[in-house]
Design a protein around this motif. Structure first.
Motif: not given
Ligand code: HEM
Length: 204
Positions: A37, A40-41, A107, A120
């Protein structure tokens, strides 16, 4: 034209530093209780920082006349795509074990994943058409129209972040303000250019 090779080298190296640090900390098991996690974050946050940075190049170039900044838009944009791919691969691979039906189930349960995926998906054609050849093939008008998808990706990224944050929405709102200002600049600029064109035509 100003020699920007060193400046671009600095941007390329700095763009890779967060990933290098993440890999180093992962290697030393220093990513905390939930390393997947955390990774990912971190990659999500890098994507959301790099997207507005790439959108910032044009306004700065227009306001300063610094045309040498133009190539940085591509470097920053490709880095945003790279981190978005890392972000998705970490989620789909390590969190969902490359299980397509399970990921689709997630999703459905977590709509913010759908919004992230829209972001994305918008970045893919932008990365594929980021070469000089692609601009030639498409023609600058169609290329510029296609690259407006960058704004959709930025908005989708902000909404994705806002939807996933449980309590403190200050950071997503700060990103929303930045993206709104960047889009606002473009709208004002487009209106101005159109007015100038029309006044030229009516004066002719
Ligand atoms: C332009 C595309 C995307 C951007 C800019 C983006 C940005 C982010 C950001 C800023 C966070 C939170 C970071 C934090 O809490 O510090 C995050 C968390 C996350 N994103 Fe994305 N994301 C993108 C696409 C995706 C895609 C395509 C998926 C999966 C299908 C995804 C899955 C997740 C998950 C699972 C988390 C963590 C959630 C959690 O901690 O509960 N993201 N994303």
């Amino acid at each position: 034209m100003k020699d920007t090779r060193f400046a671009r080298f600095v941007v390329i190296v700095n763009g890779a530093v967060p990933l290098a640090l993440l890999c180093w900390d992962a290697y030393r098991h220093q990513l905390g209780a939930n390393p997947v996690n955390f990774a990912i974050r971190t990659t999500g946050m890098m994507t959301l920082i790099l997207l507005p940075l790439s959108l910032l190049v044009t306004p700065v170039k227009k306001l300063t006349g610094w045309n040498w900044l133009f190539p940085f838009r591509r470097t920053l944009g490709l880095y945003a795509f790279f981190y978005a791919c890392c972000h998705f691969t970490l989620f789909f691979g390590l969190d969902q074990s490359f299980d397509v039906s399970r990921t689709i189930g997630e999703m459905v349960k977590r709509p913010y994943l759908v919004v992230g995926s829209i972001g994305l998906l918008c970045l893919i054609p932008l990365a594929l058409t980021s070469t000089k050849n692609a601009i030639k093939r498409l023609g600058s008008k169609r290329w510029q129209a296609l690259h407006r998808l960058a704004y959709v990706a930025a908005v989708a990224g902000v909404v994705h972040y806002y939807m996933l944050v449980k309590a403190d929405v200050r950071q997503p709102i700060a990103f929303a303000v930045v993206v709104t200002l960047l889009l606002g600049f473009r709208i004002v600029d487009a209106v101005r250019r159109r007015a100038a064109r029309e006044s030229k035509i009516s004066a002719a």
